[in-house]
Scaffold this active site. Structure first.
Site, PDB file in Angstrom:
ATOM      1  N   LYS A  51      92.515 -71.378  80.722  1.00 14.62           N
ATOM      2  CA  LYS A  51      93.339 -72.181  79.844  1.00 14.62           C
ATOM      3  C   LYS A  51      94.733 -71.569  79.673  1.00 14.62           C
ATOM      4  CE  LYS A  51      89.872 -71.780  76.914  1.00 14.62           C
ATOM      5  NZ  LYS A  51      88.965 -71.810  75.725  1.00 14.62           N
ATOM      6  N   GLY A  52      94.830 -70.276  79.920  1.00  9.29           N
ATOM      7  CA  GLY A  52      96.029 -69.535  79.548  1.00  9.29           C
ATOM      8  C   GLY A  52      97.329 -70.034  80.160  1.00  9.29           C
ATOM      9  N   ASP A 110      96.164 -59.349  86.109  1.00  4.93           N
ATOM     10  CA  ASP A 110      95.856 -58.053  85.520  1.00  4.93           C
ATOM     11  C   ASP A 110      95.127 -57.226  86.588  1.00  4.93           C
ATOM     12  OD1 ASP A 110      94.717 -56.014  83.897  1.00  4.93           O
ATOM     13  OD2 ASP A 110      94.690 -57.303  82.176  1.00  4.93           O
ATOM     14  N   ARG A 172      97.225 -68.411  71.437  1.00  2.00           N
ATOM     15  CA  ARG A 172      97.779 -69.084  72.627  1.00  2.00           C
ATOM     16  C   ARG A 172      99.018 -69.908  72.295  1.00  2.00           C
ATOM     17  NH1 ARG A 172      93.877 -68.826  76.713  1.00  2.00           N
ATOM     18  NH2 ARG A 172      91.721 -68.870  76.015  1.00  2.00           N
TER      19      ARG A 172
HETATM   20  C1  PRP Z   1      93.103 -64.449  82.040  1.00  2.00           C
HETATM   21  C2  PRP Z   1      94.345 -64.942  82.775  1.00  2.00           C
HETATM   22  C3  PRP Z   1      93.962 -64.836  84.229  1.00  2.00           C
HETATM   23  C4  PRP Z   1      93.040 -63.623  84.247  1.00  2.00           C
HETATM   24  C5  PRP Z   1      93.809 -62.429  84.732  1.00  2.00           C
HETATM   25  O1  PRP Z   1      92.197 -65.504  81.946  1.00  2.00           O
HETATM   26  O2  PRP Z   1      94.651 -66.270  82.415  1.00  2.00           O
HETATM   27  O3  PRP Z   1      93.267 -65.972  84.699  1.00  2.00           O
HETATM   28  O4  PRP Z   1      92.590 -63.409  82.890  1.00  2.00           O
HETATM   29  O5  PRP Z   1      93.023 -61.249  84.684  1.00  2.00           O
HETATM   30  P1  PRP Z   1      92.522 -60.489  85.976  1.00  2.00           P
HETATM   31  O6  PRP Z   1      93.689 -60.334  86.887  1.00  2.00           O
HETATM   32  O7  PRP Z   1      92.042 -59.174  85.407  1.00  2.00           O
HETATM   33  O8  PRP Z   1      91.398 -61.258  86.604  1.00  2.00           O
HETATM   34  P2  PRP Z   1      90.880 -65.477  81.027  1.00  2.00           P
HETATM   35  O9  PRP Z   1      89.709 -65.153  81.880  1.00  2.00           O
HETATM   36  O10 PRP Z   1      91.118 -64.629  79.817  1.00  2.00           O
HETATM   37  O11 PRP Z   1      90.757 -67.005  80.624  1.00  2.00           O
HETATM   38  P3  PRP Z   1      91.771 -67.902  79.733  1.00  2.00           P
HETATM   39  O12 PRP Z   1      92.983 -68.177  80.588  1.00  2.00           O
HETATM   40  O13 PRP Z   1      90.996 -69.136  79.425  1.00  2.00           O
HETATM   41  O14 PRP Z   1      92.117 -67.082  78.499  1.00  2.00           O
END
Ligand code: PRP
Length: 183
Positions: A51-52, A110, A172
């Site tokens: 969703k981010g 990340d 968010r």
């Molecule tokens: C977050 C972000 C990326 C991912 C990056 O999503 O939106 O998709 O983490 O992290 P990584 O490089 O360590 O894999 P999240 O899983 O928190 O879901 P969200 O977007 O719904 O918050």
């Protein structure tokens, strides 16, 4: 624009201002100029990773001046924690990507695990190409190597919220980006 609050509390943690909305839009503008230049004749598919990324994608895509399609995909790796769980789950919708130039839109890269897994998954759809744009990147946190062609800003390994990024689902909708105050 109203003055941003300098510190905020979300759940049990305190955060301080890191990047204002004005600064965010400057980085988005720089990215959109590159993307417009590279993709003007490609009729790309922008794939928004939920969703981010929705806030970043909305700003970025409003600046794209040429024909394109937009798809979404759900991905979850963090749960309700501040560190990546390393387990990535995708919520697949019907994607029509065959022979298309796909640009994955991420709010943040990340560890790279989400993006790497997603790229591998998308290859099954036989696109013409796959690239990624991320508003933020934490290069020091990478556990896997993954290509991110367009990056808004590289940051240190610190926890950030706002502009789509959450702490246990809260934060968010903040227009600015905040960083955790270590206590
Ligand atoms: C977050 C972000 C990326 C991912 C990056 O999503 O939106 O998709 O983490 O992290 P990584 O490089 O360590 O894999 P999240 O899983 O928190 O879901 P969200 O977007 O719904 O918050």
């Amino acid at each position: 624009m109203s003055q941003s609050e300098k510190t905020i509390q979300i759940h049990d943690k305190n955060f301080k201002i890191y990047l204002t909305r004005v600064k965010i839009l400057e980085y988005v503008k720089q990215l959109s100029e590159k993307i417009n230049r590279d993709l003007k004749d490609k009729n790309p598919v922008f794939l928004i990773v939920l969703k981010g990324s929705v806030f970043f994608a909305a700003d970025l895509l409003r600046e794209f001046k040429y024909p394109c399609s937009i798809e979404t995909i759900g991905a979850k790796s963090y749960g309700n924690s501040t560190v990546s769980s390393g387990q990535v789950t995708f919520y697949l919708s019907s994607l029509y990507l065959k022979d298309r130039h796909v640009i994955i839109i991420e709010d943040i890269v990340d560890t790279g695990l989400t993006l790497k897994s997603l790229i591998n998954k998308l290859k099954e759809y036989e696109p013409a190409s796959i690239e990624a744009v991320a508003f933020l990147s934490k290069p020091d946190q990478r556990k896997v190597e993954v290509p991110v062609k367009y990056i808004g800003l590289e940051i240190q390994p610190e926890f950030v919220v706002g502009y789509g990024l959450d702490y246990a689902e809260v934060g968010r909708n903040l227009g600015d980006i905040y960083t955790l105050i270590e206590e």
